[in-house]
Design an enzyme around this catalytic site. Structure first.
Site, PDB file in Angstrom:
ATOM      1  N   GLY A  17       0.921  -1.316  -0.154  1.00  0.00           N
ATOM      2  CA  GLY A  17      -0.276   0.506   0.174  1.00  0.00           C
ATOM      3  C   GLY A  17       0.254   1.324  -0.368  1.00  0.00           C
ATOM      4  N   PHE A  18       0.342   2.139   0.258  1.00  0.00           N
ATOM      5  CA  PHE A  18       1.241   3.844   0.316  1.00  0.00           C
ATOM      6  C   PHE A  18       2.098   3.698   1.442  1.00  0.00           C
ATOM      7  CE2 PHE A  18      -2.836   5.534  -1.024  1.00  0.00           C
ATOM      8  CZ  PHE A  18      -3.317   5.985  -1.558  1.00  0.00           C
ATOM      9  N   VAL A  83       0.360 -13.337   3.642  1.00  0.00           N
ATOM     10  CA  VAL A  83       0.958 -14.106   5.555  1.00  0.00           C
ATOM     11  C   VAL A  83      -0.190 -13.554   5.921  1.00  0.00           C
ATOM     12  CG1 VAL A  83       2.868 -12.373   6.608  1.00  0.00           C
ATOM     13  CG2 VAL A  83       3.181 -11.668   4.257  1.00  0.00           C
ATOM     14  N   GLU A 174     -18.085  11.680  -0.933  1.00  0.00           N
ATOM     15  CA  GLU A 174     -17.691  11.266  -1.868  1.00  0.00           C
ATOM     16  C   GLU A 174     -18.955  10.608  -2.707  1.00  0.00           C
ATOM     17  OE1 GLU A 174     -12.728  13.355  -1.279  1.00  0.00           O
ATOM     18  OE2 GLU A 174     -13.292  11.005  -2.255  1.00  0.00           O
TER      19      GLU A 174
HETATM   20  C1  LIG Z   1     -12.066   3.893   0.242  1.00  0.00           C
HETATM   21  C2  LIG Z   1     -10.687   4.800   0.986  1.00  0.00           C
HETATM   22  C3  LIG Z   1     -10.674   6.074   0.255  1.00  0.00           C
HETATM   23  C4  LIG Z   1     -10.146   7.116   0.983  1.00  0.00           C
HETATM   24  N1  LIG Z   1     -10.001   7.924   0.880  1.00  0.00           N
HETATM   25  C5  LIG Z   1      -8.776   8.643   1.412  1.00  0.00           C
HETATM   26  C6  LIG Z   1      -8.253  10.254   1.286  1.00  0.00           C
HETATM   27  O1  LIG Z   1      -9.465  10.837  -0.197  1.00  0.00           O
HETATM   28  N2  LIG Z   1      -7.162  10.854   1.016  1.00  0.00           N
HETATM   29  C7  LIG Z   1      -6.545   9.680   2.155  1.00  0.00           C
HETATM   30  O2  LIG Z   1      -5.542  10.726   2.352  1.00  0.00           O
HETATM   31  N3  LIG Z   1      -7.081   8.368   2.569  1.00  0.00           N
HETATM   32  C8  LIG Z   1      -7.699   8.171   1.992  1.00  0.00           C
HETATM   33  N4  LIG Z   1      -8.504   6.909   2.190  1.00  0.00           N
HETATM   34  C9  LIG Z   1      -7.227   6.467   2.573  1.00  0.00           C
HETATM   35  C10 LIG Z   1      -5.722   6.008   2.370  1.00  0.00           C
HETATM   36  O3  LIG Z   1      -6.037   4.974   1.429  1.00  0.00           O
HETATM   37  C11 LIG Z   1      -5.308   4.633   3.383  1.00  0.00           C
HETATM   38  O4  LIG Z   1      -4.570   5.640   4.743  1.00  0.00           O
HETATM   39  C12 LIG Z   1      -3.871   4.242   3.156  1.00  0.00           C
HETATM   40  O5  LIG Z   1      -4.008   3.664   2.325  1.00  0.00           O
HETATM   41  C13 LIG Z   1      -2.936   3.799   3.982  1.00  0.00           C
HETATM   42  O6  LIG Z   1      -1.874   3.128   3.443  1.00  0.00           O
HETATM   43  P1  LIG Z   1      -1.096   1.954   3.958  1.00  0.00           P
HETATM   44  O7  LIG Z   1       0.003   1.501   3.095  1.00  0.00           O
HETATM   45  O8  LIG Z   1      -0.973   1.855   5.767  1.00  0.00           O
HETATM   46  O9  LIG Z   1      -2.407   0.329   3.740  1.00  0.00           O
HETATM   47  P2  LIG Z   1      -3.384  -0.138   2.461  1.00  0.00           P
HETATM   48  O10 LIG Z   1      -2.931   1.048   1.832  1.00  0.00           O
HETATM   49  O11 LIG Z   1      -4.415  -0.665   2.880  1.00  0.00           O
HETATM   50  O12 LIG Z   1      -2.394  -1.019   2.036  1.00  0.00           O
HETATM   51  C14 LIG Z   1      -2.179  -2.728   2.304  1.00  0.00           C
HETATM   52  C15 LIG Z   1      -1.562  -3.247   2.223  1.00  0.00           C
HETATM   53  O13 LIG Z   1      -1.626  -4.689   2.594  1.00  0.00           O
HETATM   54  C16 LIG Z   1      -2.319  -5.408   1.901  1.00  0.00           C
HETATM   55  N5  LIG Z   1      -2.329  -6.821   2.650  1.00  0.00           N
HETATM   56  C17 LIG Z   1      -2.700  -6.415   3.962  1.00  0.00           C
HETATM   57  N6  LIG Z   1      -2.674  -8.168   4.751  1.00  0.00           N
HETATM   58  C18 LIG Z   1      -1.872  -8.945   3.771  1.00  0.00           C
HETATM   59  C19 LIG Z   1      -2.002 -10.309   4.482  1.00  0.00           C
HETATM   60  N7  LIG Z   1      -1.480 -10.454   5.321  1.00  0.00           N
HETATM   61  N8  LIG Z   1      -0.545 -10.375   3.545  1.00  0.00           N
HETATM   62  C20 LIG Z   1      -0.073 -10.174   2.184  1.00  0.00           C
HETATM   63  N9  LIG Z   1      -0.729  -8.512   2.259  1.00  0.00           N
HETATM   64  C21 LIG Z   1      -1.217  -8.259   3.115  1.00  0.00           C
HETATM   65  C22 LIG Z   1      -3.466  -4.880   1.453  1.00  0.00           C
HETATM   66  O14 LIG Z   1      -3.340  -6.393   0.038  1.00  0.00           O
HETATM   67  C23 LIG Z   1      -2.743  -4.023   0.902  1.00  0.00           C
HETATM   68  O15 LIG Z   1      -1.878  -3.985  -0.524  1.00  0.00           O
HETATM   69  C24 LIG Z   1      -9.198   6.097   2.415  1.00  0.00           C
HETATM   70  C25 LIG Z   1      -9.004   5.047   1.962  1.00  0.00           C
HETATM   71  C26 LIG Z   1     -10.655   4.254   1.301  1.00  0.00           C
HETATM   72  C27 LIG Z   1     -10.815   2.639   1.813  1.00  0.00           C
END
Ligand SMILES: Cc1cc2nc3c(=O)[nH]c(=O)nc-3n(C[C@H](O)[C@H](O)[C@H](O)COP(=O)(O)OP(=O)(O)OC[C@H]3O[C@@H](n4cnc5c(N)ncnc54)[C@H](O)[C@@H]3O)c2cc1C
Length: 425
Positions: A17-18, A83, A174
């Site tokens: 993810g991000f 995982v 949205e």
């Molecule tokens: C519908 C929606 C709209 C949003 N709009 C905004 C916005 O406008 N602005 C903003 O700033 N934020 C927004 N967010 C929030 C933002 O997307 C999250 O804060 C951000 O994605 C967090 O990043 P992350 O890397 O922590 O997790 P994520 O981006 O959620 O990435 C997690 C990754 O881990 C992987 N994963 C999870 N568990 C496992 C496992 N056990 N094994 C292997 N892979 C795994 C998943 O497949 C995923 O690819 C929004 C969220 C959603 C759901």
């Protein structure tokens, strides 16, 4: 998992993810071996999922192949795997394609939809966290239009054309705005056999105002914009139950709807194996220090939505949005190199760049530190920021083209039922 042994320290990142991607990019071609693992082979730009749900964008313009992100990183590998467990005492992760030893482990697994323990709502509502879920919503909306066109009774037609969105945060707002645009611009043109005024969009929010994380100014403006688009906004209202048709709320509001979209909250998505004390039960987030080290471990780190770094400014951890995830990923990448070289790490400080939400064409709200504004300029800023944040030049060009086309033609071109949605019983 067919990862070559090397003399370089192995950093395993769970989640593309991000947070995970920003860290993997920071570690590109450094003296470490990076193994990025995700259960999907693509990165999802979640902020634009709602446009996939409402036929505004194709799914592949908001997703990006993870292998392509690391293709020039000579010591990085990607594995498509889930995982399942962390064996912290042996420094090994267990996945559905095999086990892998690590020197450093980064947990960046993000969140999952939170139904607050209500199994009936979980079974009958539509979540929107992943690309396939957004496509399910798109199919369901269009299938409902088709069914409504041949409905025999007014009650049947209303239930098909009533759309209920639960959660008045940025996602719910949205989505409600985008569904209202379908009603106002697409329904009258494509479905001349339906009466657009029969379609109703209800947005339910448990708090006293929509967009609770944003300023009062933004909430007020957003509510005005939504009402202008014809959305019924119900604050101080939460759903108690939903059986697939009847929406029961805490107030006397009772709705009949075939579509309830659940945007009411998320909870952390941790991996089993770490000591119970490392996890904050209420939020399902790992407790981390200012270096993103998980409480109780020196070589296991958590980043982004799954991490709760409690500071004076953020006593409950950072907001679960993209910026903290990106900034933590970048810093931890640099910090790990320092740790490996026995140099002191830099503590994390979140630089809040502000927040924004869009409600529809020419309608958005933006909260910056000093300025709060709404309307056309806010909408332009929203578009620019989101366009620039997308991963990949191709995706930016496609999204820009789609938005320009949609703006000129009042169109949403991706209104296709490619894979019909069937509710699992
Ligand atoms: C519908 C929606 C709209 C949003 N709009 C905004 C916005 O406008 N602005 C903003 O700033 N934020 C927004 N967010 C929030 C933002 O997307 C999250 O804060 C951000 O994605 C967090 O990043 P992350 O890397 O922590 O997790 P994520 O981006 O959620 O990435 C997690 C990754 O881990 C992987 N994963 C999870 N568990 C496992 C496992 N056990 N094994 C292997 N892979 C795994 C998943 O497949 C995923 O690819 C929004 C969220 C959603 C759901």
């Amino acid at each position: 998992m067919n990862i070559p042994e090397s003399k370089l320290p192995r950093i395993v990142i769970i989640g593309g993810g991000f947070a995970g991607v920003s860290m993997a990019k920071t570690l590109a071609n450094k003296d470490v071996q990076v193994v990025l693992i995700d259960k999907h082979n693509y990165h999802t730009f979640q902020p634009l999922l709602y446009q996939v749900s409402t036929a505004g964008l194709e799914p592949d313009s908001i997703a990006y192949p993870l292998r392509k992100i690391i293709k020039t990183h000579k010591t990085s590998f990607f594995r498509l795997a889930e995982v399942e467990h962390i064996d912290a005492s042996n420094n090994v992760i267990e996945t559905n394609i095999g086990n892998l030893a690590f020197d450093y482990l980064i947990i960046a697994t993000g969140t999952k939809t939170n139904y607050f323990g209500n199994a009936t709502i979980e079974a009958n509502s539509m979540p929107m966290k992943k690309v396939p879920q957004a496509l399910n919503i798109r199919s369901l909306i269009l299938q409902n239009f088709e069914k409504a066109a041949i409905a025999k009774t007014k009650e049947e037609r209303s239930a098909l054309l009533n759309f209920v969105i639960v959660g008045g945060g940025p996602t719910g707002v949205e989505l409600a705005g985008a569904i209202a645009e379908l009603k106002n611009h697409i329904l009258p043109r494509d479905y001349r056999d339906l009466n657009a005024s029969d379609m109703q969009i209800h947005l339910l929010e448990g708090n006293a105002r929509v967009l609770p994380p944003m300023s009062e100014h933004a909430s007020k403006k957003a509510e005005q914009f939504l009402k202008k688009l014809g959305v019924h906004v119900h604050c101080n209202t939460f759903v108690k139950d939903y059986d697939g048709t009847s929406v029961i709320t805490n107030s006397d509001l009772y709705l009949q709807s075939e579509t309830l979209i659940w945007a009411a909250g998320v909870t952390g998505d941790p991996v089993s194996g770490l000591q119970a004390e490392s996890l904050i039960d209420r939020a399902n987030r790992y407790k981390v220090n200012r270096f993103n080290q998980v409480d109780g471990y020196s070589n296991i780190f958590a980043l982004g939505d799954i991490a709760s770094m409690q500071t004076e400014a953020f006593p409950h951890g950072h907001p679960q949005v993209a910026q903290p995830a990106i900034q933590q990923g970048k810093l931890l990448g640099k910090n790990l190199i320092k740790l490996i070289q026995n140099r002191p790490m830099k503590p994390f400080t979140y630089k809040d760049k502000g927040s924004m939400a869009t409600i529809g064409r020419n309608k958005a709200v933006v909260d910056l530190h000093r300025f709060k504004f709404a309307g056309f300029f806010a909408w332009f800023v929203w578009m620019f920021v989101h366009l620039m944040s997308l991963v990949g030049f191709r995706n930016r060009v496609i999204v820009f083209f789609n938005w320009s086309y949609n703006y000129i033609n009042f169109d949403k071109a991706a209104r296709l039922i490619i894979r019909p949605f069937k509710r699992e019983i």
